[in-house]
Enzyme design. Structure first.
Site, PDB file in Angstrom:
ATOM      1  N   CYS A   1     -17.442 -82.356  42.020  1.00  0.00           N
ATOM      2  CA  CYS A   1     -17.783 -80.937  41.980  1.00  0.00           C
ATOM      3  C   CYS A   1     -18.991 -80.798  41.067  1.00  0.00           C
ATOM      4  O   CYS A   1     -18.851 -80.783  39.840  1.00  0.00           O
ATOM      5  CB  CYS A   1     -16.621 -80.090  41.476  1.00  0.00           C
TER       6      CYS A   1
ATOM      7  N   GLU B   1      -9.451 -54.714  22.331  1.00  0.00           N
ATOM      8  CA  GLU B   1      -9.047 -55.539  23.471  1.00  0.00           C
ATOM      9  C   GLU B   1      -7.576 -55.298  23.759  1.00  0.00           C
ATOM     10  O   GLU B   1      -6.777 -55.097  22.846  1.00  0.00           O
ATOM     11  CB  GLU B   1      -9.295 -57.019  23.154  1.00  0.00           C
TER      12      GLU B   1
ATOM     13  N   CYS C   1     -19.248 -58.125  35.519  1.00  0.00           N
ATOM     14  CA  CYS C   1     -19.227 -59.188  36.527  1.00  0.00           C
ATOM     15  C   CYS C   1     -19.147 -58.601  37.932  1.00  0.00           C
ATOM     16  O   CYS C   1     -18.946 -59.332  38.893  1.00  0.00           O
ATOM     17  CB  CYS C   1     -18.050 -60.132  36.281  1.00  0.00           C
TER      18      CYS C   1
END
Length: 410
Positions: free
Chosen positions: A146, A293, A367
């Site tokens: 990979c 968080e 993202c």
């Protein structure tokens, strides 16, 4: 199903070629703009496509598993048009929300730089298969290489397979999160066979023999030979087993540079959706920081790292579900700048509170260009002005892209 010839006009957001026909768009896996393809067509997709005219941007894939493996989408596209495509994903997402703003060039990822990987293992008769799912399939590709992964993970694939064989469930798949750290690999198995306790001695011996740092199964740490440490700008942090960290060090550093530049000379900063402290620990060198968080494991890891850290200004933290309880206007007032880096769902509730606040600078990290664009629209409508939008290609050859956007009140 009769065959016909079609011409690819663009790349879709998942990397498929798209041919625009009189009956609608046709998606062609593996095709590039400008190529002519002969294929059968059913339900808007090309079946058994044959490329008759190749694009000059087509290159040879760097991985022997590429034709089957679903881990990568665009190894066959040359670097310059590939980075332009990623840039276009961000520009289109902004445009869809009516945001007309020049997007900066894409910051490229590094091949072989993925320090975090999520693999899958399952039974195939008497054998164990470990790798990624095939494209558009539930079948697994048994990988031996990979090129996007850190070499330490690639060299450990056979060892990971032998570990997986010890605790594979009788049915279904085993999920394996692997993280390359300064102390060795941190390995976390999820959905292991419920009777794995009887295999703990064998698993422990293998972990030592393989030189791995830590092994966790179904959320429980079975053996920690060495703390699996990550270096975050000179501060050591041990992430929670299988916990989120930026997938490549190169991207983490690029994102951090953009965040710090965006914050500028702010003296007080709130770091929201802070994770284990990727940005907070760096921001703490130049400003007073409050990190927020919701994940307990990430908060615990940040707490331990903070206790060992030196040379920081005042850094505090709080565990809080920002989806349900975003920082409201009054809570935001003490901060000169706010950084937020939410999961793919974005930070709509938090953006709505920022939009009515007096915070001077907002740095949004995402993202998911679509949810980022939604959140930016909220902030712009609330009076913020975009200063920069920069894509960072953390996930090479995939449709995923990170983005950092900086906004200011004028």
């Amino acid at each position: 199903m009769s065959e016909r010839e079609i011409t690819i006009s663009e790349l879709g957001h998942r990397g498929d070629g798209i041919a625009l026909t009189e009956s609608g768009p046709v998606y062609v896996s593996g095709a590039l703009p400008g190529e002519t393809v002969r294929a059968g067509i059913a339900e808007g997709r090309a079946r058994n496509p044959i490329i008759e005219t190749r694009s000059p941007d087509r290159i040879e894939p760097i991985c022997g598993h590429y034709e089957r493996c679903g881990g990568c989408s665009l190894q066959h596209l040359a670097e310059k048009p590939y980075l332009a495509w990623k840039h276009g994903l961000v520009a289109k997402a902004l445009g869809d929300r009516g945001i007309d703003f020049p997007v900066s060039e894409t910051v490229p990822a590094t091949e072989g730089g993925r320090r975090r990987a999520v693999l899958t293992a399952t039974r195939a008769g008497r054998h164990t298969v470990l790798g990624y799912h095939e494209k558009a399939s539930h079948r697994l590709v048994d990988i031996a290489e990979c090129p996007v992964l850190d070499p330490s993970i690639v060299s450990a694939l056979q060892g990971l397979k032998s570990l997986a064989a010890e605790i594979l469930p009788k049915k279904g798949e085993l999920r394996i999160a692997v993280l390359a750290t300064t102390a060795g690999l941190d390995v976390a198995f999820d959905k292991a066979d419920k009777g794995y306790e009887s295999r703990i001695p064998a698993l422990s011996r293998k972990i030592v023999e393989l030189g791995f740092a830590r092994l966790s199964v179904n959320g429980e740490v079975l053996l920690e030979v060495r703390p699996p440490m990550l270096d975050m700008n000179g501060i050591g942090i041990v992430p929670a087993p299988g916990g989120f960290v930026q997938a490549t060090l190169a991207a983490e550093e690029a994102l951090s540079r953009l965040v710090l530049a965006g914050v500028g000379k702010a003296k007080t900063v709130a770091d929201l959706f802070s994770g284990a402290g990727t940005f907070a620990l760096r921001l703490g060198a130049i400003a007073n920081v409050h990190a927020v968080e919701g994940d307990a494991g990430a908060v615990a890891a940040f707490d331990k790292a903070l206790r060992r850290a030196q040379g920081l200004k005042k850094v505090t933290f709080e565990r809080r579900d920002l989806f349900r309880r975003p920082l409201v206007r009054g809570e935001l007032e003490p901060y000169d700048a706010v950084v937020f880096d939410p999961p793919r769902a974005g930070a709509q509730a938090q953006a709505e509170q920022l939009a009515v606040s007096k915070v001077k600078t907002v740095v949004a990290v995402s993202c998911n260009p679509a949810t980022l664009a939604r959140d930016l629209r909220i902030l712009i409508d609330g009076g913020y002005v975009l200063q920069s939008v920069t894509p960072v290609d953390q996930f090479a050859f995939s449709p995923h892209i990170e983005v950092v956007a900086v906004l200011k009140r004028e």
